[in-house]
Scaffold this active site. Structure first.
Site, PDB file in Angstrom:
ATOM      1  N   ASP A 101       0.872  -1.173   0.000  1.00  0.00           N
ATOM      2  CA  ASP A 101       0.000   0.000   0.000  1.00  0.00           C
ATOM      3  C   ASP A 101       0.913   1.228   0.000  1.00  0.00           C
ATOM      4  O   ASP A 101       2.143   1.101  -0.180  1.00  0.00           O
ATOM      5  CB  ASP A 101      -0.999  -0.038   1.177  1.00  0.00           C
ATOM      6  CG  ASP A 101      -0.362   0.244   2.527  1.00  0.00           C
ATOM      7  OD1 ASP A 101       0.886   0.371   2.605  1.00  0.00           O
ATOM      8  OD2 ASP A 101      -1.104   0.342   3.516  1.00  0.00           O
ATOM      9  N   CYS A 134       3.229  -2.984   3.971  1.00  0.00           N
ATOM     10  CA  CYS A 134       2.358  -1.847   4.309  1.00  0.00           C
ATOM     11  C   CYS A 134       3.096  -1.043   5.371  1.00  0.00           C
ATOM     12  O   CYS A 134       4.325  -1.168   5.490  1.00  0.00           O
ATOM     13  CB  CYS A 134       0.958  -2.306   4.734  1.00  0.00           C
ATOM     14  SG  CYS A 134       0.861  -3.302   6.221  1.00  0.00           S
ATOM     15  N   THR A 166       3.031  -1.302   8.670  1.00  0.00           N
ATOM     16  CA  THR A 166       3.573  -2.176   9.723  1.00  0.00           C
ATOM     17  C   THR A 166       3.730  -3.631   9.287  1.00  0.00           C
ATOM     18  O   THR A 166       4.372  -4.409  10.002  1.00  0.00           O
ATOM     19  CB  THR A 166       2.601  -2.195  10.918  1.00  0.00           C
ATOM     20  OG1 THR A 166       1.323  -2.672  10.436  1.00  0.00           O
ATOM     21  CG2 THR A 166       2.441  -0.810  11.528  1.00  0.00           C
ATOM     22  N   HIS A 217      10.439 -23.078  10.630  1.00  0.00           N
ATOM     23  CA  HIS A 217       9.399 -23.645  11.495  1.00  0.00           C
ATOM     24  C   HIS A 217       7.993 -23.539  10.916  1.00  0.00           C
ATOM     25  O   HIS A 217       7.153 -24.385  11.194  1.00  0.00           O
ATOM     26  CB  HIS A 217       9.418 -22.941  12.861  1.00  0.00           C
ATOM     27  CG  HIS A 217      10.609 -23.301  13.696  1.00  0.00           C
ATOM     28  ND1 HIS A 217      10.691 -23.046  15.049  1.00  0.00           N
ATOM     29  CD2 HIS A 217      11.791 -23.891  13.362  1.00  0.00           C
ATOM     30  CE1 HIS A 217      11.858 -23.473  15.518  1.00  0.00           C
ATOM     31  NE2 HIS A 217      12.556 -23.980  14.506  1.00  0.00           N
ATOM     32  N   HIS A 230       7.854 -29.943  12.774  1.00  0.00           N
ATOM     33  CA  HIS A 230       7.165 -28.736  12.283  1.00  0.00           C
ATOM     34  C   HIS A 230       6.121 -29.094  11.228  1.00  0.00           C
ATOM     35  O   HIS A 230       5.108 -28.416  11.091  1.00  0.00           O
ATOM     36  CB  HIS A 230       8.179 -27.729  11.731  1.00  0.00           C
ATOM     37  CG  HIS A 230       9.186 -27.342  12.766  1.00  0.00           C
ATOM     38  ND1 HIS A 230       8.837 -26.642  13.896  1.00  0.00           N
ATOM     39  CD2 HIS A 230      10.514 -27.604  12.869  1.00  0.00           C
ATOM     40  CE1 HIS A 230       9.911 -26.467  14.646  1.00  0.00           C
ATOM     41  NE2 HIS A 230      10.944 -27.047  14.046  1.00  0.00           N
TER      42      HIS A 230
HETATM   43  C1  RB5 Z   1      -2.065   2.763   6.404  1.00  0.00           C
HETATM   44  O1  RB5 Z   1      -2.069   4.005   7.004  1.00  0.00           O
HETATM   45  C2  RB5 Z   1      -1.664   1.682   7.422  1.00  0.00           C
HETATM   46  O2  RB5 Z   1      -2.728   1.433   8.273  1.00  0.00           O
HETATM   47  C3  RB5 Z   1      -1.235   0.437   6.702  1.00  0.00           C
HETATM   48  O3  RB5 Z   1      -0.134   0.731   5.894  1.00  0.00           O
HETATM   49  C4  RB5 Z   1      -0.794  -0.730   7.562  1.00  0.00           C
HETATM   50  O4  RB5 Z   1       0.187  -0.357   8.476  1.00  0.00           O
HETATM   51  C5  RB5 Z   1      -1.863  -1.528   8.179  1.00  0.00           C
HETATM   52  O5  RB5 Z   1      -1.646  -2.529   8.866  1.00  0.00           O
END
Ligand code: RB5
Length: 149
Positions: free
Chosen positions: A8, A65, A67, A98, A133
């Site tokens: 994203d 993304c 995180t 694993h 595993h």
């Molecule tokens: C977008 O702002 C953010 O929420 C997305 O990139 C991601 O971190 C979601 O898990």
């Protein structure tokens, strides 16, 4: 190995760095976007990648993304997808040895590029260990079969 990648807006810059890195190693990777930092919804991109991993059209997927969390949550809604949020080389290696992770989810707002590229290398190079595993993955598969109609 057939690879696919998507991000994203929060992962766009890291995704571009990963693609450049893979191409420098002569590894092909289908890029399904995004193509800018304009805001999008990460489930739309995780869905496309996870669907292709789930059907076996591609072997592995990389999702980026902000995180990595939203991408992994979405990808894990697909049968046969084992998506791991990975934050360092150790977790990258473990996700393969694993968990036989066929998708990694990275945080463009969490990782610097050097760490992220080392993670990608480790994840691509590490084999699944099998043995005990394998039994655990079979249990995951049974849970999937029970719960996904
Ligand atoms: C977008 O702002 C953010 O929420 C997305 O990139 C991601 O971190 C979601 O898990």
């Amino acid at each position: 190995m057939k690879l696919i990648i998507a991000s994203d807006h929060g992962g766009y810059s890291l995704k571009e760095a990963i693609i450049k890195h893979l191409r420098s190693k002569d590894m092909d990777c289908v890029d399904i976007g995004v193509t800018s930092e304009d805001s999008v919804d990460y489930p739309d991109f995780a869905e496309e990648v996870a669907a292709k991993v789930s059907t076996g059209e591609v072997d592995r997927g990389i999702l980026v993304c902000g995180t990595g969390i939203g991408m992994a949550i979405t990808a894990n809604k697909f049968k046969g997808v084992r998506a791991a949020v990975v934050t360092d080389e150790f977790t990258a290696r473990m996700s393969r040895e694993h968990n036989d992770a066929n998708v990694i989810a990275l945080g463009g707002r969490v990782l610097n590029n050097d760490v992220a590229l080392n993670i990608v290398n480790a994840w691509l190079e590490t084999e699944f260990s099998g043995g005990r595993h394998e039994r655990r993955l079979q249990k995951i598969q049974q849970i999937e079969t029970k719960n996904f109609k």
